[in-house]
Write an enzyme that holds these catalytic residues in place. Structure first.
Site, PDB file in Angstrom:
ATOM      1  N   SER B 158       0.618  -1.369   0.136  1.00  0.00           N
ATOM      2  CA  SER B 158       0.040   0.020   0.283  1.00  0.00           C
ATOM      3  C   SER B 158       0.949   0.850   0.131  1.00  0.00           C
ATOM      4  O   SER B 158       2.345   1.520   0.993  1.00  0.00           O
ATOM      5  CB  SER B 158      -1.108   0.125   1.254  1.00  0.00           C
ATOM      6  OG  SER B 158      -1.795  -0.621   1.551  1.00  0.00           O
ATOM      7  N   TRP B 188       0.658   2.183   5.958  1.00  0.00           N
ATOM      8  CA  TRP B 188       0.045   1.080   6.282  1.00  0.00           C
ATOM      9  C   TRP B 188       0.972  -0.319   6.516  1.00  0.00           C
ATOM     10  O   TRP B 188       0.711  -1.092   6.399  1.00  0.00           O
ATOM     11  CB  TRP B 188      -0.950   1.321   5.508  1.00  0.00           C
ATOM     12  CG  TRP B 188      -1.867   2.997   5.788  1.00  0.00           C
ATOM     13  CD1 TRP B 188      -2.473   3.354   6.814  1.00  0.00           C
ATOM     14  CD2 TRP B 188      -2.888   3.070   4.498  1.00  0.00           C
ATOM     15  NE1 TRP B 188      -2.977   4.319   6.896  1.00  0.00           N
ATOM     16  CE2 TRP B 188      -3.477   4.236   5.275  1.00  0.00           C
ATOM     17  CE3 TRP B 188      -2.719   2.675   3.248  1.00  0.00           C
ATOM     18  CZ2 TRP B 188      -4.234   4.721   4.297  1.00  0.00           C
ATOM     19  CZ3 TRP B 188      -3.344   3.186   2.709  1.00  0.00           C
ATOM     20  CH2 TRP B 188      -4.028   4.360   2.796  1.00  0.00           C
ATOM     21  N   GLU B 274      -3.044 -15.264   2.742  1.00  0.00           N
ATOM     22  CA  GLU B 274      -3.190 -14.378   4.074  1.00  0.00           C
ATOM     23  C   GLU B 274      -5.154 -14.068   4.450  1.00  0.00           C
ATOM     24  O   GLU B 274      -4.675 -13.306   5.598  1.00  0.00           O
ATOM     25  CB  GLU B 274      -2.670 -13.017   3.344  1.00  0.00           C
ATOM     26  CG  GLU B 274      -2.571 -11.680   4.117  1.00  0.00           C
ATOM     27  CD  GLU B 274      -2.604 -10.182   3.638  1.00  0.00           C
ATOM     28  OE1 GLU B 274      -1.710 -10.484   2.728  1.00  0.00           O
ATOM     29  OE2 GLU B 274      -3.153  -9.313   3.833  1.00  0.00           O
ATOM     30  N   GLU B 399     -15.256  -4.253   1.018  1.00  0.00           N
ATOM     31  CA  GLU B 399     -16.103  -4.104  -0.349  1.00  0.00           C
ATOM     32  C   GLU B 399     -15.076  -4.870  -1.136  1.00  0.00           C
ATOM     33  O   GLU B 399     -15.602  -5.487  -2.194  1.00  0.00           O
ATOM     34  CB  GLU B 399     -15.494  -2.458  -0.677  1.00  0.00           C
ATOM     35  CG  GLU B 399     -16.447  -2.207  -0.195  1.00  0.00           C
ATOM     36  CD  GLU B 399     -16.254  -1.716   1.292  1.00  0.00           C
ATOM     37  OE1 GLU B 399     -15.337  -2.357   2.074  1.00  0.00           O
ATOM     38  OE2 GLU B 399     -17.114  -1.377   3.205  1.00  0.00           O
TER      39      GLU B 399
END
Lengths: 241, 413
Positions: B158, B188, B274, B399
């Protein structure tokens, strides 16, 4: 030298126990069972003695129904070399256990026998003392420290008694965790099954459980107004004088 | 021959009150349908370990936003063989599979979700990538210390401008003599500031989308690589999340993971497993919620009775239990499938989707069960909620998970 450790499968100490509706005992169906905590400490001590080089083998033994094998596997996972399961009914009183242990000792010939102080289900605190008596072996109870001297062939046991010496460590040892590699190794360690007949022990129940009930619920205390009232209550209600 | 002795061993009793081994009694739920004997023993073992060694630090880890200094949790977990559950034995791993990895993740998260998250990122997100895609030299160089707990691992995809749109990362990797020079910012990154070994994704071709991504192994202390700031989070406090900065950071070509331009396959294949392992995190949190809520409703009395006797409260704990057990069954069934070689993306996304959303709700209900006390920071329920919420976001937001699953379902015949 071989060390034999007796372990018992009991209701897990964290479970809230319930009495069976027919009052013959404690409910054990679908209840979590584990190795008696004092037996864990006994096994840990045996393993430590072996690791310091005083013993060649630790044998875990348990008496009871088939499910005892599960508890023995935990013992093997902690590090015991092999195990013996004596097939027997679930309710065994200390004297029967002691007789079976004596027979096993005569077969396996260990130099040291270690047991938990008491089982947390019956709290008897009798088996160790009884088996020592039957074997005519010296015994050290309530051990808070066990030190072996190879040269002098002597074991020194520090005992913890109510009014006695307080040691800095409050317990004999902290039982080790069974790590996954050891759990997997335990699967291939031997568990030998034996019966009371093989050991030539007569399984006669010398005791009978008549009833198991919960202790009376604690009542609130009462404040008395005079000594006369106190004496009256002690004599007529509590029946202690 | 040793003098024969029969010894009865005892716990010395304190004057003030006897105490057996210090273990937190925990709610026992029958999960025998999901696991075999060895797996149950392992779960109980990790539970014991986590309750003894990790749980006592959990509150402080949250309040101080850092791991304890007086004890090395990474090493403790390594000593208990927890890091290498899905790593090969030749590097010190146990190679027992994903079901075991989920069991460990669950029980560690039950004790402290922050430790669980850091553990999951280290042992699965980073370590598994190296196991699956590292070449022999790389595995030799990096795996052993990661598995022992001496080194900590992290993984960085990210960026401030690329979260869900992972393929839209802009961190550049320019080819130079002997390797690559990395330039860019990452965001992050769990464990990023403390990790010794990081898997970093950058664009070797900034104009390409997925085809321009390459994976690199970056070592802590490499000149030009810095952890710029530790982020101040709502939950999972203690599990350090960092912003990383790459300024002309040279990475030797030996440190490419896989092949140049093929990083996206490494990235995507890693995401399925993961999600599976991290899904065990919210399971642990839900279990922790019940560990606290059940004794509370049994003991707390109002109107002369334990509140657990009131139907509305019983309905609440029933719902919490059903959410936990159903999520748990889904996670472990998929774990078993993955161990058998059947890795199905929509199920890997499904398990974390379900577990995470359930965990947030269960944590909310745990607070509600404790009433006013649930609102106090003295009780752990607030932390459970703050920790649980993260799992609806990390490893692909809910989402993204829904989009992936819906797309797969639409494609399937």
């Amino acid at each position: 030298m071989k060390i034999m450790v007796a372990i018992k499968r009991v209701v897990d100490y964290a479970v809230k126990i319930r009495i069976k509706s027919d009052k013959t005992g404690v409910e054990t169906t679908n209840v979590k069972m584990s190795m008696n905590p004092f037996c864990e400490i006994a096994l840990e001590e045996a393993l430590k003695i072996k690791e310091s080089g005083f013993a060649s083998e630790v044998i875990a033994v348990s008496m009871g129904p088939a499910q005892c094998v599960d508890t023995l596997r935990t013992g093997l996972a902690m590090g015991a070399d092999r195990a013996i399961h004596v097939d027997a009914p679930a309710t065994l009183f200390p004297l029967s256990v002691a007789k079976l242990l004596k027979a096993l000792v005569e077969v396996e010939k260990p130099g040291l026998l270690i047991l938990g102080k008491q089982a947390i289900d019956d709290d008897c605190n009798q088996t160790g003392q009884m088996v020592a008596g039957l074997l005519n072996w010296p015994q050290g109870t309530f051990a808070s420290k066990v030190v072996l001297d190879k040269e002098k062939n002597v074991a020194t046991v520090d005992r913890e008694v109510d009014g006695g010496l307080e040691t800095a460590d409050l317990r004999l040892n902290q039982p080790r965790y069974a790590t996954l590699p050891n759990i997997m190794k335990a699967k291939s360690k031997a568990i030998k099954k034996m019966t009371a007949e093989e050991l030539k022990v007569e399984m006669r129940s010398d005791m009978e459980v008549v009833q198991v009930i919960e202790p009376p619920k604690r009542k609130a205390g009462v404040i008395v107004s005079s000594v006369d009232e106190l004496v009256d209550k002690l004599m007529n209600e509590a029946h202690v004088i | 021959m040793m003098q024969r002795l029969a010894v009865a061993v005892a716990v010395a009793r304190q004057r003030v009150g006897a105490s057996l081994p210090q273990r937190t009694p925990a709610a026992f739920f029958s999960t025998s349908m999901l696991f075999d004997e060895t797996q149950i023993k392992f779960k109980e073992g990790v539970q014991q370990f986590a309750q003894d060694q990790i749980a006592p630090h959990a509150d402080k880890i949250d309040k101080m936003d850092s791991f304890p200094e007086d004890v090395n949790l990474w090493k403790l977990m390594g000593d208990f063989n927890l890091h290498g559950l899905t790593a090969p034995a030749e590097y010190g791993g146990l190679d027992v599979g994903y079901l075991y990895h989920c069991l460990a993740m669950e029980e560690i998260s039950r004790a402290s979700a922050s430790v669980g998250l850091s553990y999951g990122v280290h042992s699965n997100v980073c370590l598994s990538q190296l196991v699956r895609h590292g070449n022999a030299t790389q595995k030799d160089k990096y795996l052993r210390k990661l598995i022992s707990g001496e080194h900590v691992g992290a993984l960085s995809i990210s960026e401030p401008g690329a979260g869900s749109d992972a393929v839209g990362i802009k961190c550049k990797a320019e080819r130079v003599d002997g390797g690559y020079v990395l330039n860019g910012n990452k965001m992050w990154c769990s464990n990023g500031g403390i990790a010794d070994t990081l898997v970093v994704y950058a664009k070797t071709d900034v104009n390409a989308r997925s085809k321009g991504i390459t994976a690199f192994i970056v070592e802590k202390g490499t000149p030009g690589f810095n952890a710029a700031q530790k982020l101040d989070k709502l939950g999972m406090r203690g599990s350090g999340t960092y912003e990383l900065v790459f300024e002309n950071c040279f990475v030797p070509k030996e440190n490419i993971l896989g092949e140049e331009g093929k990083g996206v396959y490494i990235m995507m294949s890693g995401l399925d497993l993961e999600r599976l392992v991290l899904a065990a995190g919210p399971i642990g949190i839900m279990q922790a919620c019940l560990d606290v809520a059940l004794p509370y409703v049994r003991q707390r009395e109002q109107f002369g009775r334990p509140i657990g006797e009131f139907q509305l409260m019983q309905g609440k704990i029933a719902d919490m239990y059903a959410s936990l057990q159903s999520s748990r069954s889904y996670v472990y069934s998929v774990a078993r499938d993955c161990d058998n070689g059947k890795v199905i993306s929509k199920d890997c996304a499904g398990v974390i989707l379900v577990a995470a959303e359930n965990a947030t709700q269960v944590a909310l209900q745990a607070i509600q069960c404790l009433g006013g006390n649930g609102y106090m920071n003295e009780y752990p329920t607030g932390r459970y909620l703050r920790d649980a919420k993260l799992y609806e976001i990390a490893a692909g937001t809910s989402e993204i998970r829904r989009m992936l699953m819906g797309r797969e379902l639409f494609k399937d015949q």
